[in-house]
Design a protein around this motif. Structure first.
Motif, PDB file in Angstrom:
ATOM      1  N   GLY A 104       0.808  -1.209   0.000  1.00  0.00           N
ATOM      2  CA  GLY A 104       0.000   0.000   0.000  1.00  0.00           C
ATOM      3  C   GLY A 104       0.841   1.259   0.000  1.00  0.00           C
ATOM      4  O   GLY A 104       0.313   2.362  -0.048  1.00  0.00           O
ATOM      5  N   ALA A 105       2.151   1.089   0.084  1.00  0.00           N
ATOM      6  CA  ALA A 105       3.056   2.236   0.118  1.00  0.00           C
ATOM      7  C   ALA A 105       4.189   2.041  -0.888  1.00  0.00           C
ATOM      8  O   ALA A 105       4.556   0.905  -1.226  1.00  0.00           O
ATOM      9  N   PHE A 106       4.755   3.151  -1.313  1.00  0.00           N
ATOM     10  CA  PHE A 106       5.830   3.133  -2.297  1.00  0.00           C
ATOM     11  C   PHE A 106       7.030   2.307  -1.799  1.00  0.00           C
ATOM     12  O   PHE A 106       7.602   1.517  -2.543  1.00  0.00           O
ATOM     13  N   ALA A 107       7.393   2.472  -0.549  1.00  0.00           N
ATOM     14  CA  ALA A 107       8.541   1.740   0.017  1.00  0.00           C
ATOM     15  C   ALA A 107       8.294   0.230  -0.007  1.00  0.00           C
ATOM     16  O   ALA A 107       9.224  -0.548  -0.248  1.00  0.00           O
ATOM     17  N   GLU A 108       7.059  -0.188   0.234  1.00  0.00           N
ATOM     18  CA  GLU A 108       6.736  -1.619   0.196  1.00  0.00           C
ATOM     19  C   GLU A 108       6.884  -2.183  -1.209  1.00  0.00           C
ATOM     20  O   GLU A 108       7.346  -3.312  -1.391  1.00  0.00           O
ATOM     21  N   VAL A 109       6.497  -1.403  -2.208  1.00  0.00           N
ATOM     22  CA  VAL A 109       6.641  -1.846  -3.597  1.00  0.00           C
ATOM     23  C   VAL A 109       8.109  -2.040  -3.929  1.00  0.00           C
ATOM     24  O   VAL A 109       8.508  -3.057  -4.503  1.00  0.00           O
ATOM     25  N   LEU A 110       8.945  -1.073  -3.546  1.00  0.00           N
ATOM     26  CA  LEU A 110      10.381  -1.183  -3.809  1.00  0.00           C
ATOM     27  C   LEU A 110      10.997  -2.375  -3.076  1.00  0.00           C
ATOM     28  O   LEU A 110      11.917  -3.010  -3.579  1.00  0.00           O
ATOM     29  N   GLU A 111      10.474  -2.683  -1.901  1.00  0.00           N
ATOM     30  CA  GLU A 111      10.995  -3.815  -1.124  1.00  0.00           C
ATOM     31  C   GLU A 111      10.616  -5.163  -1.736  1.00  0.00           C
ATOM     32  O   GLU A 111      11.447  -6.064  -1.816  1.00  0.00           O
ATOM     33  N   HIS A 112       9.373  -5.306  -2.165  1.00  0.00           N
ATOM     34  CA  HIS A 112       8.881  -6.605  -2.628  1.00  0.00           C
ATOM     35  C   HIS A 112       9.043  -6.846  -4.136  1.00  0.00           C
ATOM     36  O   HIS A 112       8.981  -7.986  -4.584  1.00  0.00           O
ATOM     37  N   ALA A 113       9.235  -5.809  -4.915  1.00  0.00           N
ATOM     38  CA  ALA A 113       9.308  -5.957  -6.375  1.00  0.00           C
ATOM     39  C   ALA A 113      10.426  -6.896  -6.846  1.00  0.00           C
ATOM     40  O   ALA A 113      10.192  -7.722  -7.723  1.00  0.00           O
ATOM     41  N   PRO A 114      11.643  -6.825  -6.281  1.00  0.00           N
ATOM     42  CA  PRO A 114      12.711  -7.699  -6.806  1.00  0.00           C
ATOM     43  C   PRO A 114      12.426  -9.189  -6.659  1.00  0.00           C
ATOM     44  O   PRO A 114      12.926  -9.994  -7.436  1.00  0.00           O
ATOM     45  N   THR A 115      11.631  -9.574  -5.683  1.00  0.00           N
ATOM     46  CA  THR A 115      11.341 -10.998  -5.473  1.00  0.00           C
ATOM     47  C   THR A 115       9.977 -11.400  -6.026  1.00  0.00           C
ATOM     48  O   THR A 115       9.517 -12.510  -5.766  1.00  0.00           O
ATOM     49  N   SER A 116       9.340 -10.509  -6.768  1.00  0.00           N
ATOM     50  CA  SER A 116       8.022 -10.791  -7.335  1.00  0.00           C
ATOM     51  C   SER A 116       8.166 -11.314  -8.755  1.00  0.00           C
ATOM     52  O   SER A 116       9.143 -11.031  -9.437  1.00  0.00           O
ATOM     53  N   ARG A 117       7.173 -12.085  -9.192  1.00  0.00           N
ATOM     54  CA  ARG A 117       7.190 -12.520 -10.594  1.00  0.00           C
ATOM     55  C   ARG A 117       6.419 -11.557 -11.477  1.00  0.00           C
ATOM     56  O   ARG A 117       6.603 -11.526 -12.680  1.00  0.00           O
ATOM     57  N   ILE A 118       5.542 -10.737 -10.873  1.00  0.00           N
ATOM     58  CA  ILE A 118       4.806  -9.693 -11.594  1.00  0.00           C
ATOM     59  C   ILE A 118       4.298  -8.689 -10.565  1.00  0.00           C
ATOM     60  O   ILE A 118       4.023  -9.050  -9.419  1.00  0.00           O
TER      61      ILE A 118
ATOM     62  N   ASN B 154      12.629   0.642 -15.181  1.00  0.00           N
ATOM     63  CA  ASN B 154      14.044   1.004 -15.222  1.00  0.00           C
ATOM     64  C   ASN B 154      14.867   0.214 -14.214  1.00  0.00           C
ATOM     65  O   ASN B 154      15.995  -0.182 -14.496  1.00  0.00           O
ATOM     66  N   ARG B 155      14.326  -0.005 -13.032  1.00  0.00           N
ATOM     67  CA  ARG B 155      15.055  -0.733 -11.989  1.00  0.00           C
ATOM     68  C   ARG B 155      15.109  -2.238 -12.250  1.00  0.00           C
ATOM     69  O   ARG B 155      16.093  -2.881 -11.948  1.00  0.00           O
ATOM     70  N   HIS B 156      14.011  -2.784 -12.759  1.00  0.00           N
ATOM     71  CA  HIS B 156      13.897  -4.233 -12.976  1.00  0.00           C
ATOM     72  C   HIS B 156      13.340  -4.466 -14.381  1.00  0.00           C
ATOM     73  O   HIS B 156      12.153  -4.743 -14.544  1.00  0.00           O
ATOM     74  N   PRO B 157      14.183  -4.399 -15.410  1.00  0.00           N
ATOM     75  CA  PRO B 157      13.688  -4.498 -16.793  1.00  0.00           C
ATOM     76  C   PRO B 157      13.010  -5.819 -17.134  1.00  0.00           C
ATOM     77  O   PRO B 157      12.172  -5.864 -18.019  1.00  0.00           O
ATOM     78  N   GLU B 158      13.332  -6.896 -16.433  1.00  0.00           N
ATOM     79  CA  GLU B 158      12.730  -8.209 -16.721  1.00  0.00           C
ATOM     80  C   GLU B 158      11.420  -8.437 -15.973  1.00  0.00           C
ATOM     81  O   GLU B 158      10.742  -9.432 -16.206  1.00  0.00           O
ATOM     82  N   LEU B 159      11.073  -7.541 -15.067  1.00  0.00           N
ATOM     83  CA  LEU B 159       9.877  -7.693 -14.237  1.00  0.00           C
ATOM     84  C   LEU B 159       8.648  -7.141 -14.962  1.00  0.00           C
ATOM     85  O   LEU B 159       8.607  -5.964 -15.295  1.00  0.00           O
ATOM     86  N   PRO B 160       7.635  -7.982 -15.192  1.00  0.00           N
ATOM     87  CA  PRO B 160       6.404  -7.466 -15.800  1.00  0.00           C
ATOM     88  C   PRO B 160       5.634  -6.591 -14.808  1.00  0.00           C
ATOM     89  O   PRO B 160       5.483  -6.948 -13.653  1.00  0.00           O
ATOM     90  N   VAL B 161       5.202  -5.440 -15.266  1.00  0.00           N
ATOM     91  CA  VAL B 161       4.427  -4.513 -14.446  1.00  0.00           C
ATOM     92  C   VAL B 161       3.165  -4.172 -15.216  1.00  0.00           C
ATOM     93  O   VAL B 161       3.214  -3.758 -16.377  1.00  0.00           O
ATOM     94  N   VAL B 162       2.012  -4.347 -14.559  1.00  0.00           N
ATOM     95  CA  VAL B 162       0.715  -4.119 -15.189  1.00  0.00           C
ATOM     96  C   VAL B 162      -0.073  -3.153 -14.330  1.00  0.00           C
ATOM     97  O   VAL B 162      -0.081  -3.268 -13.102  1.00  0.00           O
ATOM     98  N   SER B 163      -0.734  -2.208 -14.958  1.00  0.00           N
ATOM     99  CA  SER B 163      -1.600  -1.292 -14.232  1.00  0.00           C
ATOM    100  C   SER B 163      -3.032  -1.517 -14.711  1.00  0.00           C
ATOM    101  O   SER B 163      -3.309  -1.410 -15.911  1.00  0.00           O
ATOM    102  N   VAL B 164      -3.915  -1.845 -13.790  1.00  0.00           N
ATOM    103  CA  VAL B 164      -5.315  -2.054 -14.154  1.00  0.00           C
ATOM    104  C   VAL B 164      -6.156  -0.829 -13.853  1.00  0.00           C
ATOM    105  O   VAL B 164      -7.314  -0.772 -14.227  1.00  0.00           O
ATOM    106  N   GLY B 165      -5.576   0.172 -13.204  1.00  0.00           N
ATOM    107  CA  GLY B 165      -6.271   1.427 -12.944  1.00  0.00           C
ATOM    108  C   GLY B 165      -6.124   2.344 -14.138  1.00  0.00           C
ATOM    109  O   GLY B 165      -5.570   1.993 -15.174  1.00  0.00           O
ATOM    110  N   THR B 166      -6.614   3.549 -13.996  1.00  0.00           N
ATOM    111  CA  THR B 166      -6.495   4.521 -15.083  1.00  0.00           C
ATOM    112  C   THR B 166      -5.106   5.144 -15.045  1.00  0.00           C
ATOM    113  O   THR B 166      -4.549   5.391 -13.988  1.00  0.00           O
ATOM    114  N   LEU B 167      -4.553   5.383 -16.223  1.00  0.00           N
ATOM    115  CA  LEU B 167      -3.215   5.995 -16.305  1.00  0.00           C
ATOM    116  C   LEU B 167      -3.313   7.463 -16.560  1.00  0.00           C
ATOM    117  O   LEU B 167      -3.914   8.035 -17.268  1.00  0.00           O
TER     118      LEU B 167
END
Length: 136
Positions: free
Chosen positions: A88-102, A123-136
């Motif tokens: 729910g926070a930016f810091a949590e995303v940065l912490e968990h993203a490297p060990t996530s599959r998406i 930019n930080r994790h080029p191989e990590l798929p990132v999807v946004s289901v909200g509005t951009l």
């Protein structure tokens, strides 16, 4: 007829390791591990195995209600063995993203637009798929 001899040129010495023939205990030439593996592989048929990917799916967004709704939809759509984490926070995303599959974004985080977060994670994790289901 005149015979000419060209001077012998010495080859520069290489620092690469020298190749040697290995002998086994009986004094005969030993088969290399690669050849042993190849001969065993031709005798056996390979078996298919499922790869157990234990990395989690990260669901991130500033609104807890939107995250829960998205998580509920994903648990009904994805295999039952899928593991989920929430951020729910930016810091949590940065912490968990490297060990996530998406990473699946349900909206903005901490005044950071989802589009900016997508670019940052890309930019930080080029191989990590990132999807946004909200509005951009």
């Amino acid at each position: 007829m005149i015979a000419t001899a060209s001077p012998l040129r010495e080859r520069p010495r290489s620092h690469a390791p020298k190749l040697r023939l290995l002998h086994n205990e009986r004094g005969t030439h030993a088969e290399s591990p690669r050849l042993q593996h190849a001969s065993r592989a031709s005798e056996e048929r390979p078996t298919l195995r499922l790869v157990d990917d234990r990395r989690h799916v990260l669901v991130a967004g500033g609104d807890a209600c939107e995250r829960e709704t998205l998580l509920d939809e994903l648990t009904h759509t994805m295999p039952a063995s899928t593991q989920f984490e929430q951020a729910g926070a930016f810091a949590e995303v940065l912490e968990h993203a490297p060990t996530s599959r998406i990473v699946i974004l349900s909206g903005d985080l901490d005044d950071i637009p989802a589009s900016a977060l997508m670019h940052m994670l890309g930019n930080r994790h080029p191989e990590l798929p990132v999807v946004s289901v909200g509005t951009l």
